[in-house]
Design an enzyme around this catalytic site. Structure first.
Site, PDB file in Angstrom:
ATOM      1  N   ASP A   8     -28.799  -5.244  21.732  1.00  0.00           N
ATOM      2  CA  ASP A   8     -29.697  -5.946  22.638  1.00  0.00           C
ATOM      3  C   ASP A   8     -29.152  -5.841  24.053  1.00  0.00           C
ATOM      4  O   ASP A   8     -27.964  -6.110  24.288  1.00  0.00           O
ATOM      5  CB  ASP A   8     -29.818  -7.422  22.255  1.00  0.00           C
ATOM      6  CG  ASP A   8     -30.571  -7.633  20.949  1.00  0.00           C
ATOM      7  OD1 ASP A   8     -31.119  -6.654  20.416  1.00  0.00           O
ATOM      8  OD2 ASP A   8     -30.605  -8.779  20.470  1.00  0.00           O
ATOM      9  N   ASP A 129     -42.228 -10.947  14.014  1.00  0.00           N
ATOM     10  CA  ASP A 129     -41.168 -11.876  14.409  1.00  0.00           C
ATOM     11  C   ASP A 129     -41.608 -13.275  13.992  1.00  0.00           C
ATOM     12  O   ASP A 129     -42.418 -13.909  14.661  1.00  0.00           O
ATOM     13  CB  ASP A 129     -40.914 -11.765  15.911  1.00  0.00           C
ATOM     14  CG  ASP A 129     -40.537 -10.337  16.314  1.00  0.00           C
ATOM     15  OD1 ASP A 129     -39.997  -9.618  15.456  1.00  0.00           O
ATOM     16  OD2 ASP A 129     -40.788  -9.953  17.468  1.00  0.00           O
TER      17      ASP A 129
END
EC number: 5.3.1.16
Length: 242
Positions: A8, A129
């Protein structure tokens, strides 16, 4: 099954955020490209690369880093984070990505999605998600109903999705196996699992579930690998075993 390291990126750095909140950065260091090359050298067969700055802040400041990583490693790289337009998706595809991860665009008109997925069906993968039965979009700042997303995915004839358990992502709290089982019961797609995988025991649980269902393509792990909670070689051996 595959085991895929997650990287990330936020403001040019590798970070890990608890439940995707930038106020909860729990790990941060420089040189995302070095980390990508490290995982390639360690035998990773693919990378999961997310531009959190684009996802959360709609800021493309880190785009060049994402592009450079894709072009600098020889293994497949899937990229996500803020891919909310056709132009941006096509730009990423031009870099040579394995595939582009999308979630927010699933809220767009069906005709638009049908055209996009028909052209790039093997280069786009939806990310579901998940939080309390809803699907997070726009950097997990908004949520839409699962049934609306499922209807579109079915019409798009998508056969693979990424499932991220938002409540566990970046927390090291362990995988919520019941959440995964519940999600699998709602459809017949193949699934990549992310969110909360924090121990070898979690890896074994998901491997066992994969063998029982035949529908789990792999696991995506970030913080637990970076902090040494999961030993890469041991986890890879478990996943690679037939």
């Amino acid at each position: 099954m595959l085991i895929i390291p997650a990287i990330d990126i936020y403001k040019h750095k590798v970070v890990r955020m608890e439940t995707g909140k930038k106020e909860k950065i729990v790990l941060e260091f420089n040189n995302p490209l070095d980390l990508a090359k490290y995982w390639e050298e360690k035998g990773a067969k693919a990378l999961h690369l997310i531009d959190l700055q684009s996802a959360i802040d709609a800021n493309d400041e880190s785009k060049s880093i994402v592009r450079d990583i894709v072009r600098s490693v020889s293994i497949p790289v899937e990229v996500g984070g803020g891919y909310r337009s056709r132009e941006k998706i096509e730009e990423a595809i031009s870099w040579g990505v394995w595939r582009v991860i999308v979630s927010s665009i699933l809220g767009m008109e069906l005709d638009y999605l049908l055209d996009l997925f028909s052209k790039y069906e093997n280069k786009i993968i939806p990310s579901i998600d998940w939080y309390d039965g809803k699907v997070g979009i726009k950097g997990w700042q908004d949520f839409i109903e699962w049934r609306d997303i499922k209807r579109k995915i079915d019409l798009l004839k998508v056969r693979e999705v990424i499932f991220t358990d938002i409540s566990r992502d970046g927390t090291l709290k362990g995988v919520n196996l019941e959440n995964i089982k519940n999600f699998l019961s709602l459809h017949d797609y193949d699934v990549w699992i992310a969110g909360g995988i924090s121990s070898i025991e979690d890896v074994i649980k998901i491997k066992d579930l994969s063998e029982n269902t035949g529908r789990i393509k792999g696991i995506i792990i970030g913080r637990a690998l970076l902090e040494g909670k999961i030993n890469w070689e041991e986890a890879k051996k478990i996943i690679d075993a037939s």
